[in-house]
Scaffold this motif. Structure first.
Motif, PDB file in Angstrom:
ATOM      1  N   ARG A 114      -5.662   2.213  -8.226  1.00 24.51           N
ATOM      2  CA  ARG A 114      -6.838   2.423  -7.383  1.00 24.51           C
ATOM      3  C   ARG A 114      -8.018   2.696  -8.302  1.00 24.51           C
ATOM      4  N   VAL A 119       0.845  -1.198   0.000  1.00 18.90           N
ATOM      5  CA  VAL A 119       0.000   0.000   0.000  1.00 18.90           C
ATOM      6  C   VAL A 119       0.875   1.241   0.000  1.00 18.90           C
ATOM      7  N   ARG A 120       0.503   2.202  -0.833  1.00 15.91           N
ATOM      8  CA  ARG A 120       1.162   3.506  -0.849  1.00 15.91           C
ATOM      9  C   ARG A 120       0.081   4.571  -0.953  1.00 15.91           C
ATOM     10  N   TYR A 121       0.388   5.728  -0.422  1.00 18.03           N
ATOM     11  CA  TYR A 121      -0.532   6.865  -0.515  1.00 18.03           C
ATOM     12  C   TYR A 121       0.100   7.933  -1.402  1.00 18.03           C
ATOM     13  N   LYS A 150      -2.829  11.818  -0.764  1.00 13.65           N
ATOM     14  CA  LYS A 150      -3.800  11.397   0.264  1.00 13.65           C
ATOM     15  C   LYS A 150      -4.801  10.359  -0.238  1.00 13.65           C
ATOM     16  N   LYS A 151      -4.447   9.653  -1.306  1.00 12.09           N
ATOM     17  CA  LYS A 151      -5.303   8.602  -1.838  1.00 12.09           C
ATOM     18  C   LYS A 151      -4.565   7.268  -1.742  1.00 12.09           C
ATOM     19  N   LYS A 152      -5.281   6.223  -1.370  1.00  9.88           N
ATOM     20  CA  LYS A 152      -4.697   4.904  -1.173  1.00  9.88           C
ATOM     21  C   LYS A 152      -4.603   4.149  -2.499  1.00  9.88           C
ATOM     22  N   TYR A 168       1.142   0.920  -9.011  1.00  4.92           N
ATOM     23  CA  TYR A 168       0.117   1.033  -7.978  1.00  4.92           C
ATOM     24  C   TYR A 168      -1.174   1.511  -8.633  1.00  4.92           C
TER      25      TYR A 168
END
Length: 66
Positions: free
Chosen positions: A55, A6-8, A11-13, A53
């Motif tokens: 999302r 997990v990385r942000y 401010k979003k995962k 990554y």
């Protein structure tokens, strides 16, 4: 658990796709595939490998009774 999971960003995962790519070209190709499927994508170069990554926000929730 792998620290890369997990990385942000902003401010979003984002979740790691679980693969390491050896070339930028290979990573860019996969990035395009994810974007075509509606994912937000971040590509990083870290420790000699490329990581992707992704999302995607839920647009609709369908609830059914059984």
């Amino acid at each position: 658990m792998d620290s890369r999971m997990v990385r942000y960003f902003e401010k979003k995962k984002f979740m790691w796709d679980g693969s390491s790519y050896q070339s930028d070209e290979e990573a860019k190709k996969k990035e395009v595939e994810y974007k075509q499927k509606g994912f937000d994508v971040k590509r990083l170069y870290e420790n000699g490998e490329y990581l992707i990554y992704t999302r995607r926000e839920v647009k609709e929730v369908i609830v059914t009774n059984k």
